[in-house]
Structures are given as C-alpha cells and as structure tokens.
Enzyme design. Structure first.
Site, PDB file in Angstrom:
ATOM      1  N   ILE A  96       0.886  -1.165   0.000  1.00  0.00           N
ATOM      2  CA  ILE A  96       0.000   0.000   0.000  1.00  0.00           C
ATOM      3  C   ILE A  96       0.922   1.213   0.000  1.00  0.00           C
ATOM      4  O   ILE A  96       1.669   1.443   0.945  1.00  0.00           O
ATOM      5  CB  ILE A  96      -0.999  -0.049   1.191  1.00  0.00           C
ATOM      6  CG1 ILE A  96      -1.919   1.175   1.200  1.00  0.00           C
ATOM      7  CG2 ILE A  96      -0.330  -0.229   2.530  1.00  0.00           C
ATOM      8  CD1 ILE A  96      -3.139   1.031   2.123  1.00  0.00           C
ATOM      9  N   LEU A 107      -5.802   9.223   1.237  1.00  0.00           N
ATOM     10  CA  LEU A 107      -5.788   8.198   0.177  1.00  0.00           C
ATOM     11  C   LEU A 107      -5.369   6.822   0.692  1.00  0.00           C
ATOM     12  O   LEU A 107      -5.860   5.795   0.227  1.00  0.00           O
ATOM     13  CB  LEU A 107      -4.876   8.638  -0.974  1.00  0.00           C
ATOM     14  CG  LEU A 107      -5.310   9.901  -1.705  1.00  0.00           C
ATOM     15  CD1 LEU A 107      -4.275  10.315  -2.739  1.00  0.00           C
ATOM     16  CD2 LEU A 107      -6.660   9.693  -2.377  1.00  0.00           C
ATOM     17  N   ASN A 135       9.878   1.462   9.724  1.00  0.00           N
ATOM     18  CA  ASN A 135       8.936   2.297   8.969  1.00  0.00           C
ATOM     19  C   ASN A 135       7.891   2.887   9.929  1.00  0.00           C
ATOM     20  O   ASN A 135       6.733   2.483   9.978  1.00  0.00           O
ATOM     21  CB  ASN A 135       8.278   1.467   7.855  1.00  0.00           C
ATOM     22  CG  ASN A 135       7.491   2.334   6.879  1.00  0.00           C
ATOM     23  OD1 ASN A 135       7.248   3.512   7.127  1.00  0.00           O
ATOM     24  ND2 ASN A 135       7.081   1.728   5.775  1.00  0.00           N
ATOM     25  N   TYR A 142      -1.026   2.317  10.461  1.00  0.00           N
ATOM     26  CA  TYR A 142      -1.754   1.050  10.689  1.00  0.00           C
ATOM     27  C   TYR A 142      -2.392   1.012  12.076  1.00  0.00           C
ATOM     28  O   TYR A 142      -3.519   0.533  12.235  1.00  0.00           O
ATOM     29  CB  TYR A 142      -0.815  -0.154  10.514  1.00  0.00           C
ATOM     30  CG  TYR A 142      -0.287  -0.325   9.102  1.00  0.00           C
ATOM     31  CD1 TYR A 142      -1.132  -0.220   7.999  1.00  0.00           C
ATOM     32  CD2 TYR A 142       1.062  -0.597   8.864  1.00  0.00           C
ATOM     33  CE1 TYR A 142      -0.647  -0.370   6.708  1.00  0.00           C
ATOM     34  CE2 TYR A 142       1.546  -0.750   7.574  1.00  0.00           C
ATOM     35  CZ  TYR A 142       0.692  -0.633   6.503  1.00  0.00           C
ATOM     36  OH  TYR A 142       1.170  -0.796   5.227  1.00  0.00           O
ATOM     37  N   LYS A 144      -3.366   3.559  13.786  1.00  0.00           N
ATOM     38  CA  LYS A 144      -4.532   4.469  13.704  1.00  0.00           C
ATOM     39  C   LYS A 144      -5.726   3.767  13.058  1.00  0.00           C
ATOM     40  O   LYS A 144      -6.874   4.002  13.408  1.00  0.00           O
ATOM     41  CB  LYS A 144      -4.128   5.704  12.888  1.00  0.00           C
ATOM     42  CG  LYS A 144      -5.151   6.791  12.784  1.00  0.00           C
ATOM     43  CD  LYS A 144      -5.174   7.666  14.015  1.00  0.00           C
ATOM     44  CE  LYS A 144      -6.446   8.453  14.197  1.00  0.00           C
ATOM     45  NZ  LYS A 144      -6.530   9.640  13.398  1.00  0.00           N
TER      46      LYS A 144
HETATM   47  C1  LIG Z   1       1.444   4.750   5.100  1.00  0.00           C
HETATM   48  C2  LIG Z   1       0.617   5.432   4.013  1.00  0.00           C
HETATM   49  C3  LIG Z   1       0.009   4.376   3.073  1.00  0.00           C
HETATM   50  C4  LIG Z   1      -0.531   6.238   4.683  1.00  0.00           C
HETATM   51  O1  LIG Z   1      -1.285   6.861   3.671  1.00  0.00           O
HETATM   52  P1  LIG Z   1      -1.715   8.401   3.759  1.00  0.00           P
HETATM   53  O2  LIG Z   1      -2.530   8.695   2.561  1.00  0.00           O
HETATM   54  O3  LIG Z   1      -0.514   9.246   3.998  1.00  0.00           O
HETATM   55  O4  LIG Z   1      -2.603   8.408   5.097  1.00  0.00           O
HETATM   56  P2  LIG Z   1      -4.074   9.007   5.260  1.00  0.00           P
HETATM   57  O5  LIG Z   1      -4.028  10.453   4.928  1.00  0.00           O
HETATM   58  O6  LIG Z   1      -5.060   8.177   4.532  1.00  0.00           O
HETATM   59  O7  LIG Z   1      -4.288   8.858   6.832  1.00  0.00           O
HETATM   60  C5  LIG Z   1      -5.355   8.117   7.403  1.00  0.00           C
HETATM   61  C6  LIG Z   1      -5.377   8.363   8.894  1.00  0.00           C
HETATM   62  O8  LIG Z   1      -4.143   7.918   9.464  1.00  0.00           O
HETATM   63  C7  LIG Z   1      -3.486   8.987  10.132  1.00  0.00           C
HETATM   64  N1  LIG Z   1      -2.061   8.907   9.881  1.00  0.00           N
HETATM   65  C8  LIG Z   1      -1.429   8.812   8.676  1.00  0.00           C
HETATM   66  N2  LIG Z   1      -0.092   8.794   8.867  1.00  0.00           N
HETATM   67  C9  LIG Z   1       0.100   8.895  10.198  1.00  0.00           C
HETATM   68  C10 LIG Z   1       1.252   8.962  11.036  1.00  0.00           C
HETATM   69  N3  LIG Z   1       2.477   8.914  10.517  1.00  0.00           N
HETATM   70  N4  LIG Z   1       1.089   9.077  12.381  1.00  0.00           N
HETATM   71  C11 LIG Z   1      -0.145   9.116  12.921  1.00  0.00           C
HETATM   72  N5  LIG Z   1      -1.300   9.080  12.186  1.00  0.00           N
HETATM   73  C12 LIG Z   1      -1.163   8.970  10.848  1.00  0.00           C
HETATM   74  C13 LIG Z   1      -4.061  10.252   9.515  1.00  0.00           C
HETATM   75  O9  LIG Z   1      -3.973  11.347  10.391  1.00  0.00           O
HETATM   76  C14 LIG Z   1      -5.494   9.864   9.234  1.00  0.00           C
HETATM   77  O10 LIG Z   1      -6.252   9.967  10.420  1.00  0.00           O
HETATM   78  P3  LIG Z   1      -7.845  10.360  10.377  1.00  0.00           P
HETATM   79  O11 LIG Z   1      -8.546   9.182   9.755  1.00  0.00           O
HETATM   80  O12 LIG Z   1      -8.182  10.578  11.799  1.00  0.00           O
HETATM   81  O13 LIG Z   1      -7.939  11.590   9.529  1.00  0.00           O
HETATM   82  C15 LIG Z   1       1.470   6.454   3.202  1.00  0.00           C
HETATM   83  O14 LIG Z   1       2.053   7.367   4.092  1.00  0.00           O
HETATM   84  C16 LIG Z   1       2.553   5.822   2.375  1.00  0.00           C
HETATM   85  O15 LIG Z   1       2.303   5.402   1.246  1.00  0.00           O
HETATM   86  N6  LIG Z   1       3.798   5.769   2.884  1.00  0.00           N
HETATM   87  C17 LIG Z   1       4.946   5.306   2.135  1.00  0.00           C
HETATM   88  C18 LIG Z   1       4.829   3.859   1.731  1.00  0.00           C
HETATM   89  C19 LIG Z   1       4.732   2.916   2.892  1.00  0.00           C
HETATM   90  O16 LIG Z   1       5.450   3.041   3.890  1.00  0.00           O
HETATM   91  N7  LIG Z   1       3.840   1.939   2.725  1.00  0.00           N
HETATM   92  C20 LIG Z   1       3.656   0.897   3.697  1.00  0.00           C
HETATM   93  C21 LIG Z   1       4.637  -0.188   3.465  1.00  0.00           C
HETATM   94  S1  LIG Z   1       4.354  -1.496   4.626  1.00  0.00           S
END
Ligand SMILES: CC(C)(COP(=O)(O)OP(=O)(O)OC[C@H]1O[C@@H](n2cnc3c(N)ncnc32)[C@H](O)[C@@H]1OP(=O)(O)O)[C@@H](O)C(=O)NCCC(=O)NCCS
Length: 172
Positions: A96, A107, A135, A142, A144
């Site tokens: 993801i 997203l 990470n 996750y 959250k």
């Molecule tokens: C991890 C990842 C998929 C999260 O996607 P994102 O689009 O940035 O996250 P979202 O905006 O959908 O966040 C959803 C919720 O999680 C929370 N959240 C996201 N990142 C967070 C963090 N680092 N710390 C705390 N909360 C977090 C958001 O505040 C949001 O909360 P809400 O529902 O109360 O508004 C994205 O950061 C990513 O692609 N990272 C790089 C690739 C990666 O590491 N993938 C996973 C490999 S295992």
C-alpha cells in the site's frame, strides 16, 4: 478533490512498474544502501515478476487516482498468494503505497477501506500485513487504522536481513 479507484489489468503493467519503483524509492532510499535497493527493485519489480503477480487470480492490484492522476496503489492477496501461510480466512495487504506528494490526504485510508471491503465480501476473518520495524510512519498509520502487532518475520532487502512486524486487524 476527486478520488477514483481502478483495478489493474495486464495493460497496466508498465504503469505499475513505474509507480512501484517510484514509491519504493521514495520510502526506503534514505535508510538503505543503493546496492540493496537496486537488488530489491530488480527482483521484486521486473516486468516478468509483475506480470506473474497481475495474472495470479488470488492477487489484486488497484490504482488510486486523485483528480485523474495516479497517486498510489494497493496489492492484496488471498489463499496461496499470501506471503505467509495465514490460511483461507485471511487477506494480506502486501503493498500500500501513496506517492509522497499525495500523502496525508486520506488516500491511504481509502485504499485500506478497499482492502477491508474485499475481505468482508469474501467473508475473511482478518486482514494482516508485514511492515519494516523502522517504517515508523506506516506503523503509526496502521495503528490508527486499528491494526495491532501479532508477530514478526524476517525479510531480505538485497543481502541484508531486516525485521518486519506482522500487524493484524480482526474483522469478525
Ligand atoms: C502509510 C501510508 C500508506 C498512509 O497513507 P496516507 O494517505 O498518507 O494516510 P491518510 O491520509 O489516509 O491517513 C489516514 C489516517 O491515518 C493517520 N495517519 C497517517 N499517517 C500517520 C502517522 N504517521 N502518524 C499518525 N497518524 C497517521 C491520519 O492522520 C489519518 O487519520 P484520520 O482518519 O483521523 O484523519 C502512506 O504514508 C505511504 O504510502 N507511505 C509510504 C509507503 C509505505 O510506507 N507503505 C507501507 C509499506 S508497509
């Protein structure tokens, strides 16, 4: 802001390779050697490998679009496609990834909800994934989203053995 999701087909092979490279690099480049990064990218995302994965009936890939631009992707596995033997009642989120410039806009949550929808349609009991212990951003996301750590497994980045936490969310 318009969000759309589309299931990938073999026609998306090159676009999938492109976003796989880009997002993997953005996420892990600063914490890994160029040699280990290149070895991993070449092994995991060569066209033959991705074609095989796209053709597997137990795997599905999706692109998420923000205002008609590909912003990220999701890969889910069931049955034998799962990277650990978790059984038929589980669904794995294997990948993801949201491009950096599109992160923190909801997203990731959108793709995670898609994975939950697929799992529930198929009557799965849980969703699980492996995430690198370093990470921190993904682990916080996750947590959250309601995942808890249930185990660990090792993972090879090139020749370096790394630790992945296994995180799980129970659905029923
Ligand atoms: C991890 C990842 C998929 C999260 O996607 P994102 O689009 O940035 O996250 P979202 O905006 O959908 O966040 C959803 C919720 O999680 C929370 N959240 C996201 N990142 C967070 C963090 N680092 N710390 C705390 N909360 C977090 C958001 O505040 C949001 O909360 P809400 O529902 O109360 O508004 C994205 O950061 C990513 O692609 N990272 C790089 C690739 C990666 O590491 N993938 C996973 C490999 S295992």
């Amino acid at each position: 802001m318009t969000i759309n999701i589309k299931k990938c087909t073999l026609k998306d092979l090159r676009k999938l390779q492109e976003i796989s490279y880009e997002t993997f690099n953005e996420t892990f480049k600063h914490q890994n050697s160029p040699e280990n990064m290149n070895a991993y990218l070449e092994r995991a995302f060569n066209l033959k490998q991705l074609e095989k994965e796209l053709s597997n009936v137990s795997s599905q890939f999706f692109f998420v679009y923000l205002n008609n631009e590909v912003a990220g992707y999701l890969k889910v596995n069931i049955n034998d496609a799962q990277s650990e033997e978790m059984g038929d009642e589980s669904l794995e989120i294997e990948r993801i990834y949201i491009k950096k410039k599109f992160q923190k806009h909801g997203l990731g949550k959108y793709l995670l909800n898609k994975a939950m929808e697929i799992a529930m349609e198929r009557n799965k009991k849980k969703i699980w994934l492996g995430v690198w212990e370093k990470n921190e951003n993904a682990i916080a996301f996750y947590k959250k989203m309601g995942f808890v750590q249930t185990g660990a497994h090792s993972f090879y980045m090139g020749d370096e053995e790394q630790m992945d936490y296994i995180m799980t969310k129970t659905l029923r």
